[in-house]
Design an enzyme around this catalytic site. Sequence first.
Site, PDB file in Angstrom:
ATOM      1  N   HIS A  88       4.187   1.035  -0.197  1.00 18.23           N
ATOM      2  CA  HIS A  88       5.421   1.424   0.126  1.00 18.23           C
ATOM      3  C   HIS A  88       6.100  -0.185   0.103  1.00 18.23           C
ATOM      4  O   HIS A  88       5.649  -1.300  -0.139  1.00 18.23           O
ATOM      5  CB  HIS A  88       5.645   1.994   1.561  1.00 18.23           C
ATOM      6  CG  HIS A  88       5.058   1.164   2.622  1.00 18.23           C
ATOM      7  ND1 HIS A  88       3.527   1.062   3.081  1.00 18.23           N
ATOM      8  CD2 HIS A  88       5.699   0.582   3.670  1.00 18.23           C
ATOM      9  CE1 HIS A  88       3.578   0.422   3.976  1.00 18.23           C
ATOM     10  NE2 HIS A  88       4.674  -0.122   4.580  1.00 18.23           N
ATOM     11  N   HIS A  90       7.668  -1.984   2.651  1.00 18.99           N
ATOM     12  CA  HIS A  90       7.859  -3.035   3.664  1.00 18.99           C
ATOM     13  C   HIS A  90       7.228  -4.347   3.428  1.00 18.99           C
ATOM     14  O   HIS A  90       5.932  -4.309   2.563  1.00 18.99           O
ATOM     15  CB  HIS A  90       7.257  -2.470   4.954  1.00 18.99           C
ATOM     16  CG  HIS A  90       7.955  -1.318   5.687  1.00 18.99           C
ATOM     17  ND1 HIS A  90       7.659  -0.450   6.751  1.00 18.99           N
ATOM     18  CD2 HIS A  90       9.356  -1.465   5.752  1.00 18.99           C
ATOM     19  CE1 HIS A  90       8.448   0.072   7.213  1.00 18.99           C
ATOM     20  NE2 HIS A  90       9.694  -0.342   6.526  1.00 18.99           N
ATOM     21  N   ASP A  92       5.074  -6.439   4.759  1.00 16.04           N
ATOM     22  CA  ASP A  92       3.706  -6.880   5.032  1.00 16.04           C
ATOM     23  C   ASP A  92       2.838  -5.936   4.109  1.00 16.04           C
ATOM     24  O   ASP A  92       1.609  -6.158   4.000  1.00 16.04           O
ATOM     25  CB  ASP A  92       3.433  -6.548   6.446  1.00 16.04           C
ATOM     26  CG  ASP A  92       3.735  -5.102   6.870  1.00 16.04           C
ATOM     27  OD1 ASP A  92       4.390  -4.478   6.256  1.00 16.04           O
ATOM     28  OD2 ASP A  92       2.907  -4.607   7.557  1.00 16.04           O
ATOM     29  N   HIS A  93       3.336  -5.102   3.031  1.00 18.04           N
ATOM     30  CA  HIS A  93       2.536  -4.503   2.260  1.00 18.04           C
ATOM     31  C   HIS A  93       2.932  -4.764   0.637  1.00 18.04           C
ATOM     32  O   HIS A  93       2.052  -4.567  -0.327  1.00 18.04           O
ATOM     33  CB  HIS A  93       2.744  -2.999   2.312  1.00 18.04           C
ATOM     34  CG  HIS A  93       2.224  -2.583   3.579  1.00 18.04           C
ATOM     35  ND1 HIS A  93       0.967  -1.885   3.755  1.00 18.04           N
ATOM     36  CD2 HIS A  93       2.626  -2.320   4.946  1.00 18.04           C
ATOM     37  CE1 HIS A  93       0.758  -1.420   5.110  1.00 18.04           C
ATOM     38  NE2 HIS A  93       1.472  -2.092   5.787  1.00 18.04           N
ATOM     39  N   HIS A 175       6.255   7.760   6.936  1.00 15.59           N
ATOM     40  CA  HIS A 175       6.361   6.326   7.244  1.00 15.59           C
ATOM     41  C   HIS A 175       7.727   6.134   6.923  1.00 15.59           C
ATOM     42  O   HIS A 175       8.638   5.802   7.524  1.00 15.59           O
ATOM     43  CB  HIS A 175       5.219   5.526   6.625  1.00 15.59           C
ATOM     44  CG  HIS A 175       5.316   4.277   7.154  1.00 15.59           C
ATOM     45  ND1 HIS A 175       5.258   3.844   8.493  1.00 15.59           N
ATOM     46  CD2 HIS A 175       5.661   2.998   6.317  1.00 15.59           C
ATOM     47  CE1 HIS A 175       5.439   2.579   8.555  1.00 15.59           C
ATOM     48  NE2 HIS A 175       5.609   2.025   7.109  1.00 15.59           N
ATOM     49  N   ASP A 196       0.187   2.675   5.450  1.00 17.94           N
ATOM     50  CA  ASP A 196       1.165   3.214   6.702  1.00 17.94           C
ATOM     51  C   ASP A 196       1.514   4.662   6.583  1.00 17.94           C
ATOM     52  O   ASP A 196       1.923   4.947   5.568  1.00 17.94           O
ATOM     53  CB  ASP A 196       2.417   2.457   7.245  1.00 17.94           C
ATOM     54  CG  ASP A 196       1.963   0.836   7.320  1.00 17.94           C
ATOM     55  OD1 ASP A 196       0.623   0.532   7.588  1.00 17.94           O
ATOM     56  OD2 ASP A 196       2.862   0.028   7.509  1.00 17.94           O
ATOM     57  N   HIS A 413       4.024   5.004  12.257  1.00 18.02           N
ATOM     58  CA  HIS A 413       2.719   4.660  12.213  1.00 18.02           C
ATOM     59  C   HIS A 413       1.939   5.945  12.958  1.00 18.02           C
ATOM     60  O   HIS A 413       2.460   6.363  14.180  1.00 18.02           O
ATOM     61  CB  HIS A 413       2.341   3.341  12.820  1.00 18.02           C
ATOM     62  CG  HIS A 413       2.707   2.190  12.182  1.00 18.02           C
ATOM     63  ND1 HIS A 413       2.166   1.633  10.806  1.00 18.02           N
ATOM     64  CD2 HIS A 413       3.626   1.436  12.345  1.00 18.02           C
ATOM     65  CE1 HIS A 413       2.726   0.620  10.577  1.00 18.02           C
ATOM     66  NE2 HIS A 413       3.959   0.526  11.141  1.00 18.02           N
ATOM     67  N   HIS A 435      -5.615  -2.886   9.401  1.00 19.54           N
ATOM     68  CA  HIS A 435      -4.232  -2.714   9.739  1.00 19.54           C
ATOM     69  C   HIS A 435      -4.098  -2.351  11.290  1.00 19.54           C
ATOM     70  O   HIS A 435      -3.455  -1.657  11.729  1.00 19.54           O
ATOM     71  CB  HIS A 435      -3.368  -1.813   8.832  1.00 19.54           C
ATOM     72  CG  HIS A 435      -1.846  -2.009   9.123  1.00 19.54           C
ATOM     73  ND1 HIS A 435      -0.891  -1.452  10.245  1.00 19.54           N
ATOM     74  CD2 HIS A 435      -0.903  -2.627   8.121  1.00 19.54           C
ATOM     75  CE1 HIS A 435       0.234  -2.082   9.972  1.00 19.54           C
ATOM     76  NE2 HIS A 435       0.270  -2.586   8.925  1.00 19.54           N
TER      77      HIS A 435
END
Length: 737
Positions: A88, A90, A92-93, A175, A196, A413, A435
Site C-alpha cells: 500500500h 503509506h 513506511d511501506h 487498511h 498492514d 491495523h 511490524h
Amino acid sequence: MAKRRSSTELAAAGVELGAGADGVDVSSVRITPLGAGQEVGRSCIILEYAGKKVMFDCGIHPGLSGANSLPFLTNEDLDEVDVALITHFHLDHCAAVPFLLAHTTFKGRIFMTHPTKAIFYTLVSDFAHLSAAGGEEPLFTKRDVEAALDRIEVLDFDQTIEVAGMQITPYRAGHVLGAAMFMVNIAGMRALYTGDYSRVTDRHLPSADMPPVTPHIVIVESTYGTQLHGPREARERLFTERVAATVRAGGRVLVPIVAIGRAQELLLLLDDYWARHPGLAGVPIYQASGVARKALNVFQTYVGMMNDDIQAAIQFRNPFAFRHVQVLRSGSVIEESGPCVVLATPSMLQSGLSRDLFEAWCESPANTVIIADFAVQGTLARDVLSSPTHVMSRTGVKLPLRCKVEAISFSAHADYDQTSGFLDELRPRHVVLVHGEFNEMMRLKNALERTAAQKGWDRTLHTPKTDSSIFIPFAHTHTTRVRGRLAEAPPKAGAALRGVLVAQGGADELLHPADLATFTKLTAGKVLHRQAVAVSKPFSEVRLALEVMFEGIEGAGHLPVRGVSPGAAQRQGQQQQEEEDEGEAAVSVGDVVIVRYRRGDAAAGTEPHVVLEWAGGSKGDVVADAVLAVLLANAAEPSGAARAEAARQAALADGDARGALAAEVRLAGLLLGAQFGPVSVDEGLARIVVDVDGAEVVVDHVAGKVDCACDALRGRVERVLRRIHEALKPCALDFED
C-alpha cells in the site's frame, strides 16, 4: 555492518538442508526483515526459496531521518531479487521504492495495485519535498520518482500472475484504499504476506479478504500485539464527544493524521456529525493537507473498491464532497480563527504543520490533541501519550504541556481478536511476526502459542529481528497416483504418460479423460468460444478474404452458402447479397471455426458483424487466431463512434456536463454493441440494455453496475465496462506544488 548475503553463501550456510527419500524435497525458506523486524517502520521483508527471491514492501522509518530511515538494503544482494510487491501507499511501506530502483542493483519487476500506484507518486514526491525543506539531504529526486513510476506495474485483486516461475495473487487487505495482501506460490510452497491489514469494515472500506487456500507460512503484522480496539461505534462516539466538548468550550482540536487513509475516515465521521448537530455549523473543520485534497480524485475514481455504504451513498451525492470541511491553504487563517478542528500532517508530530500547531496550542488547557493512529516509538506523538509536563520545541525551547492529550485509535491495523481469528481460520504451520515493537510482538507470540497448544495445533511462531534471517524447513512431497485405464498396463521407464492431472483430497491423480466421470465429479467437455467482430464490407468480400487465406471453406448452418472464387467475385456478388438478405450466412474454416454473418439492424441500432465460433483447444485456437487476423483487416470501428466522441469532447469544452454524459452513454453503447450484440440506449437515464443471445444485460453507466441473471456474462460485461470507463475517465491527479 552485517555482511551482504548472497544465495551461494546462504546455501553453504544451510538454506538447502538436503533431499529426503522417494520424492520428498527438504529445503528451507529464508525470511529476512531488512526493516520492521521487532520494530514498526521501514517495512521490507525478503523471502527466498528454491532459487527465487521476493521483496515485500520497501518503506522508510518515520522516527528516523536520511539514510538511517532506510531498510538495510546494502546487506542483501538485490540483483538476485526477482520481484518486489508493495502492499500500500503509506510511506513506511513504499517511500524507499525510488531509492531502491535508482540507487541499488535491484533489477527485478515491481508490482502494486492501481490505487496504490495512483497515490504513490503524490505521497512520495511530497515526502521528498518536505525532507529537502526540513534541511535533510533527500534520499532521491523527483526525477527518480518519475522513473520509478515508469517501472511500476499494476495488478488487480484476485488476479494471479506468474513472475519468474512464481504465482502471485493479491487479496484485499482493508487498511487503506488499494491495500493488498500477497500470496506467493514458489514450487508448491505458499507464503502469505499481510502487510498492514484490517478485518473490520469502516466508514469507507471493506474488510480484508480471507484467502481461499491455506498458506504454509503467514508473515503478519503485530502492531497492536494483544491490544483490542473496541467497537467502532464506541470509538466514534468518544471521538466526536471530545471534539464537540472542546470547541463548545472555546478550544481548538488538533488531530495529527496520515494524509490519506485515516484522514478520509475521520473527515467522513466529522462531516456527518456536523450535519446532525447544526449548533456546530459555525465551527470550521480544516483539512490541512494539499496531498489529501489531490488524492480525493483517486478516491472518487476507485469508489468501486470501497464498501457497500459508500457505493450506495454515491448514487445520490459524492460522500467525499464534504459539506462542513474546508481546505486550509494558509496557517494564518487558523491564527485568526476561534474554536476549530484541524486535521494536519504528519501523524507523528515530527515536523510540518501538525508540529507547528502543536507547539502553538500545547500551552492552553482549553485545547485538545487527539492521537488517532498508531504512534511509533521515538516520535513526539508517542512521547506526549506518556503525559509529560513539558515538551521540547524544534528550536530547543522547553514548552509546558497543558493541553489535553487523548488517544482514540482509528488505526486500521488488526488488533488481537482480528489476528488470532484470521490465523485460526487459515491454520498455517508457521507464523512470522513483523511490524511490531518488541514487547507487543512477544505478547502476541505468547498468546498465539497458548491458543495453538490449547487446541492441539502444530503451529510455530517466529519473531526475527531486523537484518537477521530465520530458516523454516519445508518438505514438499511430489506424489501422483495413476488410476483407471492409464493404470491397466505398467508404464515403461522413461516413457511419457499423458492424461488429465486432477488435484483432489490433497493428492494428485492422473486420469484418462474418459475416466473423469468414474473417479471424480468432473466430466470431459468442450469450451465453446464466441468472438464478435464488426465488419464494414459485405459477407461476400469477407468470405473471399477467408478463401484467399485458407483451403476447404465450406458452407455451414441451415442456409446454403456457395463458394466465391476471386475471378467470380463480381459475378456472384448479387447472388451472395440475396442469400444475406434472407437471413444468416455462415462458412466453416477447416471444420474447426465457423464464421457467421449477422446483418445490421438500423431499428435495433446494431452494426453488421461476424461471429466466430470454435471449440477451445490448441488446434481451434490457432485457426481462430488466423481467422480473426483476416477479419480484423476487414473490420471497422462502430459507426457513429467518432461522432459520439466528438460530441462528448465538444460538450466538455462548453462546460455542458449533461450533454457530455449523454454522448458518453451513446459512445459506451456503441462499444458494448460492437462487443456483445444489439443494444438499446436511454441517454436520459444513462441506461444501456444489451441483448446477448437472448440474455438481457442492463448497464447503469453512471454507477458502473451491471445486472444480469447469468453471473459469467455479467462478469464479462463488467470487465468491458470497466475498461470503457478507464478509457473515458482516466485517473486525474493535480500535482501542483
